[in-house]
Design a protein around this motif. Sequence first.
Motif, PDB file in Angstrom:
ATOM      1  N   LEU A  53      11.202 -10.523   8.387  1.00  0.00           N
ATOM      2  CA  LEU A  53      11.561  -9.345   7.607  1.00  0.00           C
ATOM      3  C   LEU A  53      13.033  -8.976   7.639  1.00  0.00           C
ATOM      4  CD1 LEU A  53      11.793  -6.849   9.850  1.00  0.00           C
ATOM      5  CD2 LEU A  53       9.334  -7.106   9.818  1.00  0.00           C
ATOM      6  N   ALA A  76       5.073 -11.154   7.799  1.00  0.00           N
ATOM      7  CA  ALA A  76       5.054  -9.698   7.905  1.00  0.00           C
ATOM      8  C   ALA A  76       4.060  -9.177   6.880  1.00  0.00           C
ATOM      9  CB  ALA A  76       6.430  -9.115   7.612  1.00  0.00           C
ATOM     10  N   ALA A  77       3.587  -7.957   7.119  1.00  0.00           N
ATOM     11  CA  ALA A  77       2.754  -7.324   6.091  1.00  0.00           C
ATOM     12  C   ALA A  77       3.640  -6.811   4.972  1.00  0.00           C
ATOM     13  CB  ALA A  77       1.969  -6.170   6.707  1.00  0.00           C
ATOM     14  N   GLY A  78       4.818  -6.306   5.338  1.00  0.00           N
ATOM     15  CA  GLY A  78       5.757  -5.799   4.338  1.00  0.00           C
ATOM     16  C   GLY A  78       6.535  -6.945   3.720  1.00  0.00           C
ATOM     17  N   LEU A 101      -2.590  -7.830  11.305  1.00  0.00           N
ATOM     18  CA  LEU A 101      -1.714  -7.090  12.218  1.00  0.00           C
ATOM     19  C   LEU A 101      -1.998  -5.600  12.272  1.00  0.00           C
ATOM     20  CD1 LEU A 101       0.429  -5.600  10.181  1.00  0.00           C
ATOM     21  CD2 LEU A 101       1.480  -7.853  10.133  1.00  0.00           C
ATOM     22  N   ARG A 239       8.624   1.517   7.788  1.00  0.00           N
ATOM     23  CA  ARG A 239       9.978   1.000   7.622  1.00  0.00           C
ATOM     24  C   ARG A 239      10.933   2.169   7.806  1.00  0.00           C
ATOM     25  NH1 ARG A 239       8.045  -3.176   8.333  1.00  0.00           N
ATOM     26  NH2 ARG A 239       8.019  -5.056   7.031  1.00  0.00           N
ATOM     27  N   HIS A 286      11.288  -2.027  17.198  1.00  0.00           N
ATOM     28  CA  HIS A 286      10.425  -2.654  16.167  1.00  0.00           C
ATOM     29  C   HIS A 286       9.403  -3.613  16.790  1.00  0.00           C
ATOM     30  CE1 HIS A 286      10.171  -3.719  11.606  1.00  0.00           C
ATOM     31  NE2 HIS A 286       8.975  -3.797  12.200  1.00  0.00           N
ATOM     32  N   MET A 298      -0.219 -14.106  12.604  1.00  0.00           N
ATOM     33  CA  MET A 298       0.669 -13.901  11.449  1.00  0.00           C
ATOM     34  C   MET A 298       1.345 -15.209  11.051  1.00  0.00           C
ATOM     35  SD  MET A 298       2.326 -10.316  12.731  1.00  0.00           S
ATOM     36  CE  MET A 298       3.637 -10.168  11.519  1.00  0.00           C
TER      37      MET A 298
END
Length: 322
Positions: A53, A76-78, A101, A239, A286, A298
């Motif tokens: 990310l 990442a999910a984002g 996650l 975020r 983070h 992941m």
Amino acid sequence: MAKVCITDAVPEAGLDGLRAAGHEIVSWAGEQPPTRAELLNQVRGADAVLSVLTDGVDDELLDAAGRQLKVVANIAAGFNNIDLETCKRRGIVVTATPGVLFESTADTAFGLLLMTTRRFGQAERLVRAGTPWRYRTTFMLGRAIQSMTIGLIGAGQIGTAMARRCKAFGMQIAYAAEHPMKSAARDELAAVGLPLDELIATSDVISLHCPLTPETRHILNAERLAAMKQGAYVINTARGACIDEKALAEALKSGHLAGAGLDVYEHEPEIDADLLEMENVVLLPHLGSATAETRTKMTGLAVANVVAVLEGKPAVTPVPGF
Ligand code: GLV
């Protein structure tokens, strides 16, 4: 054999699928993350990129990779670090890693909630500093979360997993979300969906669980922070840029808010100097999904996406619209 570039260190076990498929793996081995120039150089000639990310995936990076690039799999999910329009225009598939996650990230959010309301970070610093202390019925009192309403911004998998934890600890659940909470979870948790501004005005704790988009950038701005209840708390594992970090520091400094638990920052890894000084703020680097199990899953899911796309099959977890 395709060339798969991995832009930073990842758990080795997550890469088994790439090895089994016989692809060439080009990994970043440096202790420091690659500089932008090193990153552009590293992706050259890649058929697939496993990104993290902190990588800005834009025209420049895609040009550096070359026209053979077929897939960018974000671990990442984002996926706010990826210019989706550009990838779409170039026919590059973009994937993320939702679904694996949410428990770990909700653990982090709930951990921050307890640490912040019960002042555990401050208390631990006190003990380590050698400050004299003794048991006293008035010593370092926090706040009981059982009397509180948690207001979730975002009610997807992570928001719902956070709601479950909060419910189990006796909190009332409210949320504001673009997509409503799944009805089974909503009923089981007696969760109340509210318009955002009502959620802000009525919650004792606001916890962010939304993606970063143009609409959610500074969703907690100075005005909304001022509209929160006196003595309320903010938790952010989403975020950093979802909150106006300066405005948050001001709201804490003025005493309007009682505390904040943060895992993400607007200018990561930089943190507002005032926040760093405040005893009522818990700061994590983070760590949202940072367990060995989850990070391996992941990576494995990103790899499964790459392998599928390179075989001409649909991606397993494409970003919506891909
Ligand atoms: C972590 O922040 C993620 O989006 O997976």
